[in-house]
Design a protein around this motif. Sequence first.
Motif, PDB file in Angstrom:
ATOM      1  N   LYS A  34       0.847  -1.200   0.000  1.00  0.00           N
ATOM      2  CA  LYS A  34       0.000   0.000   0.000  1.00  0.00           C
ATOM      3  C   LYS A  34       0.882   1.250   0.000  1.00  0.00           C
ATOM      4  CE  LYS A  34      -4.281  -1.699   1.815  1.00  0.00           C
ATOM      5  NZ  LYS A  34      -4.928  -1.659   0.526  1.00  0.00           N
ATOM      6  N   GLU A  36       1.709   4.993   1.235  1.00  0.00           N
ATOM      7  CA  GLU A  36       1.549   5.683   2.514  1.00  0.00           C
ATOM      8  C   GLU A  36       0.968   7.080   2.360  1.00  0.00           C
ATOM      9  OE1 GLU A  36       2.242   4.255   5.491  1.00  0.00           O
ATOM     10  OE2 GLU A  36       2.734   2.406   4.430  1.00  0.00           O
ATOM     11  N   CYS A  48      -4.983   8.300  -0.708  1.00  0.00           N
ATOM     12  CA  CYS A  48      -4.477   7.849   0.588  1.00  0.00           C
ATOM     13  C   CYS A  48      -5.042   8.768   1.672  1.00  0.00           C
ATOM     14  CB  CYS A  48      -2.948   7.925   0.622  1.00  0.00           C
ATOM     15  SG  CYS A  48      -2.116   6.936  -0.633  1.00  0.00           S
ATOM     16  N   HIS A  68       7.258   5.197   0.136  1.00  0.00           N
ATOM     17  CA  HIS A  68       6.096   4.553  -0.480  1.00  0.00           C
ATOM     18  C   HIS A  68       5.002   5.561  -0.838  1.00  0.00           C
ATOM     19  CE1 HIS A  68       8.368   1.148   0.712  1.00  0.00           C
ATOM     20  NE2 HIS A  68       8.188   1.410   1.989  1.00  0.00           N
ATOM     21  N   TRP A  69       5.429   6.576  -1.571  1.00  0.00           N
ATOM     22  CA  TRP A  69       4.539   7.641  -2.017  1.00  0.00           C
ATOM     23  C   TRP A  69       3.876   7.277  -3.351  1.00  0.00           C
ATOM     24  CZ3 TRP A  69       6.546   8.935  -6.681  1.00  0.00           C
ATOM     25  CH2 TRP A  69       7.921   8.764  -6.869  1.00  0.00           C
TER      26      TRP A  69
END
Length: 169
Positions: A34, A36, A48, A68-69
Amino acid sequence: MAILVKSQTSSEDKDFWATTWECFRDAEFLYGRKFEIDVCAEPLTAKCDRYFCLADGTDALSLDWPDHWWCNPPFSEKFAFIRHARKQQESGRPGMMLLPYEPLTAWWRELLATDVIVYEPDGRYNFLERDGETRKNGVNFGSALVAFPTMKIGPSVRYPFGRGIVTGK
């Protein structure tokens, strides 16, 4: 003879093409986890819980991005966002972008020739309006999902995939 298709999008809406949930879910699946944070969103289009929004005073290009962009940049600012993504990558902060898929252009060859993973969908993704729900019509360009891993991989790698990979469509 090539036929040019002129965009029907008004100039004030050119940079507001929201990501569909299908595209986002495919991106998370291909990325392997996933995301972040959505580093380029508006409240109605964020994918998100955490997001950067220029309208709220958060300039993603002046900040470090958390690991984790996710980024669907304004395409008129894609060069600045790609360069900033490269800085994040070099600093050990991986992520993924949705970009217009133009591998034959000079900008693509210059900015994305090495150390990224390009996921090539089997067709065009649609986009959403600024309300985050209404589908845009007549997308006249292809897109690709581009991962910016922290490890050096040399020449960029390309992987074809079928859209809707998560739902099995």
